[in-house]
Structures are given as C-alpha cells and as structure tokens.
Design an enzyme around this catalytic site. Sequence first.
Site, PDB file in Angstrom:
ATOM      1  CB  SER A  12      -0.159   0.859   6.661  1.00 29.65           C
ATOM      2  OG  SER A  12      -1.175   1.434   7.461  1.00 29.65           O
TER       3      SER A  12
ATOM      4  CB  CYS B 185      -0.900  -0.001   1.239  1.00 28.96           C
ATOM      5  SG  CYS B 185      -1.816   1.554   1.437  1.00 28.96           S
TER       6      CYS B 185
END
Lengths: 211, 226
Positions: free
Chosen positions: A117, A113
Amino acid sequence: MAEETPEPPETPNPDLRDVDPEARARALQSVLVEEGILSTDAVDEVISTYESDVGPMNGARVVARAWTDPDYRERLLEEGISAVAELDVEVNDEVMELRVVENAPDVHNVVVCTLCSCYPWAVLGLPPTWYKSPAYRSRVVDEPRALLREEFDTDLPDSVDVEVWDSNSEIRYMVLPQRPEGTDGLSEDELAELVTRNSMIGVERLGGVEA
Amino acid sequence: MDGIHDVGGMDSFRRLPPDQPDDASPFHHEWEGVVQALYLAGLGSGAFHLDRFRYELETHEPEYHLETPYYERWLTAVESLFDEAGVVDREELLERARAIEAGEREVTEETDPERLPELLEGVREVYMSEREGEVGKPAFSEGDRVRVRKEHPSSHTRCPRYVRGCVGEVASYRGVHVFPDANAHGEERAEPLYNVRFDSGELWGEANTDGDGLHIELWEPYLDSV
C-alpha cells in the site's frame, strides 16, 4: 542455481488473533512504554499528526504552486521532496524520495502499489481504504480506463494515453494534474482548493484533453 | 514469494470499498492510529525494518489476509516482529491484552517528549534506501530493452508476478538502492535500481487491457538484457 531459501517465520499464535484488536494494540503499547521504546505522548502525537497536519492539503498547495510558478514546477518534477520542503508544509519524515509525474492533454498518469500500500504520505497523508484494497490494486494495472470510468466517473478518451505507476520501491509517486481552464484570475490559495486528493493519485482528472 | 499480496492483474475482486476514511481522520478507530505508532516504534527503534515487516505480512495465510482489516493485519505482524526481536513475550502480551479487554488492567502511561523525535530519526534512516558510493557501474542505461527474469522465489521479493518474463524499456536509472529480496532475510546489500516501462499489451495481451503503459522500479538482479 537454486538459492538457499531462508526459513519462513513461525506461524503466529492464533490466540492473540482472537482478542479484540484495540486491547491488543493497548497491550503492546503498554509493554513498549514500560520498556522505554514508546511514550504516551509519542502515540498521541502520531495520531494527531495524521489527523490534522499531514494530508492531501499539502499536496494541493504543492500543485497550486507548480501551476503558478514555472521554475518551481521544474524543481518539483526534478527533485520532488526537496521542492515540497520549500513550501512551509508539514513533511512527513517517512517519505524520502518522491517523484512527481505530470499529466498533459494527451497523457494521464495513475498511481498504485500492487504489492502492498505504498503511498506518498508526505504530500497526501495516509491512503484511503479503497487505495489499499485488492479491488483497486488488482485492476488498475490492466484495466485502468474501465476502473476509472466505473468507479470514479473519469471517462478518458482514446486520444489520452493512460500510464500506470506501480510504486514497489521506496520511491513514491504523486500525479501533477493539469491546471483547469478558466482559472487565470485565481490566487494560489484558491487554486489549491480545486486540487483533489484523487486527482493527485490519478483516479480523477483536472483540465482538458487533446481533441 | 507468490502470495495473496501480489494481486496485480487478478480478477473478480469486484467493486471498490467506500471512500473512507476521509480528510477528517485517516483512521476508522483510534486504535488504528495506535497501530500506526507501534509500527513507527518498531522501525524507529530498530526492532525490525521495512522489508522484514512486508515479508511478515506476506507470510499470513491467504484466508487471514483477505478477511482481516488492514490495521489488524499490521498489528499481527508488529506483534510477531517485536516478539522475534525479544522486546515482548507473546504469552505475556496475550495475557495482558485479555486483561485489558476484560477491563482488569489499565494501559501504562508515561510521558517522554524526547521519544518521538528519536524514533522518527530512526524511521527516516529505514526509509532511506539509496546507498551512494556502493557497487560499480549499472549494467543498463536509459533506452535499453530488458527482460524480467522468470523467477518464483518462495522468499520475499518486490518483483511482482505480472512483469516476470516480459520485455520492457529502461526509462530511468534510479541509483543504487537496498535490495529487498536480500534485506528481508538479514543481508543488507544494494543493487542498481531502474524505472522500467512496459507496453500494457506486452504484460496482458492487447485484447485484455485498456491501458497504454506501466512503469515500475526493478532492481538489476531481476533483469536480463535483450
């Protein structure tokens, strides 16, 4: 046509940032408990759920089932989270859409990502620190082979395509690794023990590569 | 916004930090688990939603972002959002945190077994971004070539810098999902979402990448047809 830009939020009071984070967390917890938004047992339960119920062992069971049951594998690749829920595993409520991407002798998948996250909590639990680090998030998108080789000893030959999945929406990704060779006689539980967290993120590889 | 959070393709961050926490506990300290619970309480009680939370994190100064541990940044964002929602007062929170730090005040304890299931129901709704039955036909279909619009909004977006201006191929249509760029600023509307695959060379130049392809979800307003 320029769209109207909303006012940015106020700069936070730097004083709160100077206080020890543990005391800040407990202070906010106290206020929320007093307001009836949170309770002490709810906090304890959240912590213990992440410490003992959700984690990579759930993903490993899903992978082992997919290796031994072709129909299940199809459903997993098609429907993700509902196939996970078929197994009696603790499914974390936050993750609603899961996509499973499958490795092959000539394809290797890896998940990241880049903007924050995002991580498939339901099957892997909370992410390790390196997954959340700028070092991983910046480099895996443009130099995935070098990163996997230097940081994880995963040396992929040119015959294997590397496909990177940047999870920027509420759809979460998990890698379905290949079943390692020489595991024909193993039970589903024994197979699950071979499945590492890192192989389901895609920084490690199980199984062979195309010659 | 073009912030420090948008790191895809940046160089010089060097080696990865150690592989911690491990399977034994996902938290380095117990208070990190408390922050996780505070975050879920914010989502589950409707004090804030996911896109607003992300935008809040993005507005932290780059220096603070890079130097502050992950859960401490989360805590800073959660405090601001509960303050903004009118649930807590920042001054009162500061006073209380200082008192707890000095050992002059106890943490309030109260048990309510109904709390967590109710919060998790709210959390589930927040994460459910797909909206069925909204919006008409998607403009693109599988196999279409699309170019990512070269937009640099100073507000929240989930279109990272590194794909802007690049041409990719629609790999899958994902249905209609809440559009983060509008939702972060208080307007909930849904737009068609696609998984788009880019050749790595298109994104970085053939000489600067050792990957083959990159897949990412892109909402229709980010895209033009080629």
